[in-house]
Design an enzyme around this catalytic site. Structure first.
Site, PDB file in Angstrom:
ATOM      1  N   LYS A   1      -4.134   8.497 -20.630  1.00 38.13           N
ATOM      2  CA  LYS A   1      -5.435   8.370 -21.302  1.00 38.13           C
ATOM      3  C   LYS A   1      -6.541   8.718 -20.303  1.00 38.13           C
ATOM      4  O   LYS A   1      -6.744   9.896 -20.014  1.00 38.13           O
ATOM      5  CB  LYS A   1      -5.563   6.967 -21.909  1.00 38.13           C
ATOM      6  CG  LYS A   1      -4.601   6.773 -23.083  1.00 38.13           C
ATOM      7  CD  LYS A   1      -4.841   5.512 -23.887  1.00 38.13           C
ATOM      8  CE  LYS A   1      -4.065   5.527 -25.189  1.00 38.13           C
ATOM      9  NZ  LYS A   1      -2.796   4.764 -25.142  1.00 38.13           N
TER      10      LYS A   1
ATOM     11  N   HIS B   1      -6.064   1.172 -22.515  1.00 38.90           N
ATOM     12  CA  HIS B   1      -7.391   1.626 -22.955  1.00 38.90           C
ATOM     13  C   HIS B   1      -8.503   1.103 -22.045  1.00 38.90           C
ATOM     14  O   HIS B   1      -9.654   0.975 -22.485  1.00 38.90           O
ATOM     15  CB  HIS B   1      -7.660   1.188 -24.398  1.00 38.90           C
ATOM     16  CG  HIS B   1      -7.019   2.076 -25.424  1.00 38.90           C
ATOM     17  ND1 HIS B   1      -7.489   3.329 -25.738  1.00 38.90           N
ATOM     18  CD2 HIS B   1      -5.914   1.893 -26.178  1.00 38.90           C
ATOM     19  CE1 HIS B   1      -6.715   3.879 -26.656  1.00 38.90           C
ATOM     20  NE2 HIS B   1      -5.746   3.027 -26.938  1.00 38.90           N
TER      21      HIS B   1
ATOM     22  N   SER C   1      -6.905  -0.947 -29.594  1.00 39.02           N
ATOM     23  CA  SER C   1      -7.329   0.435 -29.794  1.00 39.02           C
ATOM     24  C   SER C   1      -8.047   0.687 -31.115  1.00 39.02           C
ATOM     25  O   SER C   1      -8.810   1.636 -31.217  1.00 39.02           O
ATOM     26  CB  SER C   1      -6.121   1.355 -29.695  1.00 39.02           C
ATOM     27  OG  SER C   1      -5.226   1.090 -30.747  1.00 39.02           O
TER      28      SER C   1
HETATM   29  C1  PLP Z   1      -1.435   4.624 -25.573  1.00 39.38           C
HETATM   30  C2  PLP Z   1      -0.885   3.264 -25.344  1.00 39.38           C
HETATM   31  C3  PLP Z   1       0.424   3.071 -24.898  1.00 39.38           C
HETATM   32  C4  PLP Z   1       1.379   4.213 -24.737  1.00 39.38           C
HETATM   33  O1  PLP Z   1       1.116   4.917 -23.557  1.00 39.38           O
HETATM   34  P1  PLP Z   1       1.959   6.245 -23.269  1.00 39.38           P
HETATM   35  O2  PLP Z   1       1.849   6.416 -21.798  1.00 39.38           O
HETATM   36  O3  PLP Z   1       1.323   7.330 -24.054  1.00 39.38           O
HETATM   37  O4  PLP Z   1       3.358   5.982 -23.700  1.00 39.38           O
HETATM   38  C5  PLP Z   1       0.847   1.791 -24.653  1.00 39.38           C
HETATM   39  N1  PLP Z   1       0.028   0.738 -24.849  1.00 39.38           N
HETATM   40  C6  PLP Z   1      -1.231   0.872 -25.284  1.00 39.38           C
HETATM   41  C7  PLP Z   1      -2.095  -0.320 -25.485  1.00 39.38           C
HETATM   42  C8  PLP Z   1      -1.723   2.148 -25.561  1.00 39.38           C
HETATM   43  O5  PLP Z   1      -2.960   2.275 -26.021  1.00 39.38           O
END
Ligand code: PLP
Length: 400
Positions: free
Chosen positions: A242, A211, A183
């Protein structure tokens, strides 16, 4: 007695503030979208959301969620295996498994929980996990919950990965865990080479594709499609928080027996409440939308490429890549950390909302502004952002 700890906390908080690292929350007074309003009344263009496909407030999702509220109710007040499973949850699991090209899928309240629950049921002290040094915090925490031997692989370093596979030959099972896309950089994991190594050394591959799900690859299935290893990745964890509407929820998708096993053993699944029906229904609508057309991921790709092209022409140092995370790097300036913060502050005044990241979130000397493109952006938004970057960049002597 709330005494000594209070004093320590006051001091600790002061230290965080003094270092300029205190995280504030900016309050938004509108739906999520390309154009948002913040509580000062200012209207800004949002370039820091994970709203990659622009679905967070999409009319089709609002409609599906409203209908689900009437049809399925508000909450289930139960974990899945007691009385927390409705048809809508089973439907979503089927749709997500099909979308990701896996046999089955199990839902969690968040991807953080999926990662917290995916390792421990399989990996005991006689097993080994190889994990990329920059994996997401929830992958790190999930691995900590196991008694497996842990091998931290230098970021995207295949030679180091192979060395650690050789070192861990004695383990009963081995699993390579990696983010599909990282990220902070938008780096895309070399899954083909990783799957080759996994095959050579008899290891499982688990990818956290939070992502990437919904837009990476020709039809948006994720990094495994982008890298052409759809069938070779064993386990995928991902988020619905996301690109897929952005509400909440996550899942693990994989082979039937592994998902069956998680339903028996995975603690965040067994001991935490079921996904709200409106979120399940909204995510079902996303799956239908993304299975019918690649329009949104295509638009996102065009947006990402346009922004990268215009920023490069303007003279900015951007990390090359092929992902809607576009880091604008300040590493060549000695004062990179305060510079990135000041740059982001001035951009906000110009109506462009982005965040500056510096040490310890990213390595020292690699301060950056992370821009995230969305299919919700129009050409005019992107051009306006580049204009603002150019104006501030000249004022701060970042570009000539
Ligand atoms: C955002 C993210 C998470 C967490 O996801 P949530 O559903 O918000 O708990 C886990 N792993 C990665 C790589 C992320 O970018």
């Amino acid at each position: 007695m709330y005494g000594r700890i209070r004093d320590d906390l006051v001091k600790g908080l002061e230290e965080i503030r003094g270092a300029g690292l205190y995280k504030e929350e900016r309050v938004i007074t509108t739906h999520q979208g390309a154009r948002i309003k913040v509580s000062t009344g200012q209207e800004v263009l949002n370039f820091c959301a994970n709203n990659y496909l622009g679905l967070s407030s999409h009319p089709r999702l609002l409609e599906a969620a409203h209908a689900a509220l009437d049809r399925w109710g508000y909450g289930m007040s139960s974990v899945r295996f007691i009385c927390g499973t409705q048809e809508i949850h089973k439907t979503l699991e089927r749709k997500v498994a099909d979308f990701l090209g896996k046999e089955d899928c199990i839902l969690y309240a968040a991807c953080f929980d999926a990662n917290g629950g995916v390792f421990e049921p399989f990996m005991d002290k006689d097993t080994a996990i190889l994990t990329d040094a920059l994996n997401h915090a929830s992958v790190i925490d999930g691995i900590r919950l196991t008694k497996a031997q842990r091998h931290i692989v230098q970021h995207l370093d295949l030679a180091d990965m192979e060395a650690k596979l050789k070192e861990s030959q004695g383990a009963r099972y081995r699993l390579i865990a990696t983010d599909g896309v990282f990220s902070m950089d938008g780096d895309i994991a070399p899954l083909k080479e990783i799957c080759d190594l996994a095959e050579k050394y008899d290891a499982l591959v688990m990818v956290d594709d939070s992502h990437a799900t919904g837009f990476m690859g020709r039809t948006g299935r994720g990094t495994h499609e982008y890298r052409d290893v759809m069938k070779r990745v064993d386990l995928i964890t991902t988020t619905f928080g996301k690109a897929l509407g952005g509400a909440s929820g996550g899942c693990v998708a994989g082979p039937q027996e592994m998902i069956d096993w998680l339903r028996q053993k995975s603690r965040p699944y067994l001991f935490s409440n079921t996904l709200p029906p409106i979120v399940a229904a909204g995510t079902c609508a996303v799956m239908d939308l993304l299975s019918a057309t690649t329009e949104l991921r295509d638009k996102l790709e065009r947006n990402q490429r346009l922004f990268r092209k215009l920023m490069t022409e303007a003279g900015f140092d951007i990390r090359p890549g092929d992902h809607p995370i576009v880091p604008i790097m300040f590493g060549k300036f000695p004062n990179d950390a305060p510079l990135a913060q000041e740059f982001a502050r001035r951009l906000l005044a110009e109506g462009i909302y982005v965040i500056g990241f510096s040490f310890p979130v990213v390595p020292r000397g690699q301060a950056r502004i992370r821009v995230q493109l969305s299919a919700a952006h129009e050409d005019e938004h992107i051009r306006k952002a580049v204009e603002a970057f150019t104006k501030v960049g000249k004022a701060l002597k970042v570009i000539a």
